[in-house]
Enzyme design. Structure first.
Site, mmCIF file in Angstrom:
data_model
loop_
_atom_site.group_PDB
_atom_site.id
_atom_site.type_symbol
_atom_site.label_atom_id
_atom_site.label_comp_id
_atom_site.label_asym_id
_atom_site.label_seq_id
_atom_site.Cartn_x
_atom_site.Cartn_y
_atom_site.Cartn_z
ATOM 1 N N THR A 15 30.687 46.693 -15.829
ATOM 2 C CA THR A 15 32.092 46.161 -15.539
ATOM 3 C C THR A 15 32.549 45.831 -14.493
ATOM 4 O OG1 THR A 15 32.263 48.474 -14.741
ATOM 5 C CG2 THR A 15 31.821 48.160 -17.209
ATOM 6 N N ASP A 16 33.566 45.436 -14.361
ATOM 7 C CA ASP A 16 34.102 44.919 -13.514
ATOM 8 C C ASP A 16 35.108 45.770 -13.104
ATOM 9 O OD1 ASP A 16 36.227 44.079 -14.866
ATOM 10 O OD2 ASP A 16 35.620 41.807 -15.250
ATOM 11 N N ALA A 17 36.693 45.222 -11.979
ATOM 12 C CA ALA A 17 37.607 46.031 -11.345
ATOM 13 C C ALA A 17 38.499 46.244 -12.741
ATOM 14 C CB ALA A 17 38.668 45.655 -10.472
ATOM 15 N N MET A 18 38.993 45.714 -13.438
ATOM 16 C CA MET A 18 39.215 45.704 -15.492
ATOM 17 C C MET A 18 38.873 47.288 -15.787
ATOM 18 S SD MET A 18 40.928 41.467 -15.556
ATOM 19 C CE MET A 18 39.497 41.257 -15.830
ATOM 20 N N VAL A 20 36.136 46.377 -17.542
ATOM 21 C CA VAL A 20 35.370 45.171 -18.644
ATOM 22 C C VAL A 20 33.930 44.631 -18.558
ATOM 23 C CG1 VAL A 20 38.044 44.977 -20.290
ATOM 24 C CG2 VAL A 20 36.823 43.931 -18.298
#
Length: 136
Positions: A15-18, A20
């Site tokens: 996943t990324d910083a958002m 997702v």
């Protein structure tokens, strides 16, 4: 033609910083699906390479519909959609296993080459694999 389904669990590192799944991970899961499809018909990548067949990616497409998130269990469907003399194309769908929601669709087109990346005709290079794909 041939179709195979496998499951992948989204880990936190995917996943990324958002929160997702980072977009390039879907391409990685296309490869995992392709590997499992080949294994399911008795030709894992390692065997293909030992027999002098390489499948470098020539083109790739991915269409994002809904995001996957940490701990989702994903169902990756891979299917061989086209086999030509020296290319093979696979289509992919990635769904959230719990709901069946379609998250991603895509495809990859691969050259069929030898170890020097010179095109080879699969029918001539590996007739058994060619026949399995055609009959699949």
């Amino acid at each position: 033609m041939i179709e195979h389904k496998n499951l992948i669990r989204v880990i936190y590192a995917d996943t990324d910083a958002m929160g997702v799944v980072y977009h390039t991970n879907y391409i990685k899961w296309f490869e995992a699906g392709r590997s499992e499809l080949l294994r399911s018909i008795g030709y894992p990548y390692s065997q293909l390479e030992e027999e002098g067949v390489m499948l470098p990616v020539a083109e790739c497409s991915c269409k994002y519909k809904l995001p996957a998130v940490y701990d989702d269990l994903l169902e990756v469907t891979s299917r061989i959609s086209e086999l030509k003399a020296a290319t093979i194309t696979l289509d992919y769908e990635i769904r959230r296993a719990a709901t069946g929601e379609l998250l991603v669709t895509g495809w990859t087109k691969h050259a069929i080459t030898d170890h020097s990346f010179k095109p080879v005709r699969l029918r001539n290079k590996n007739r058994a694999l060619y026949d399995r794909i055609i009959e699949g």
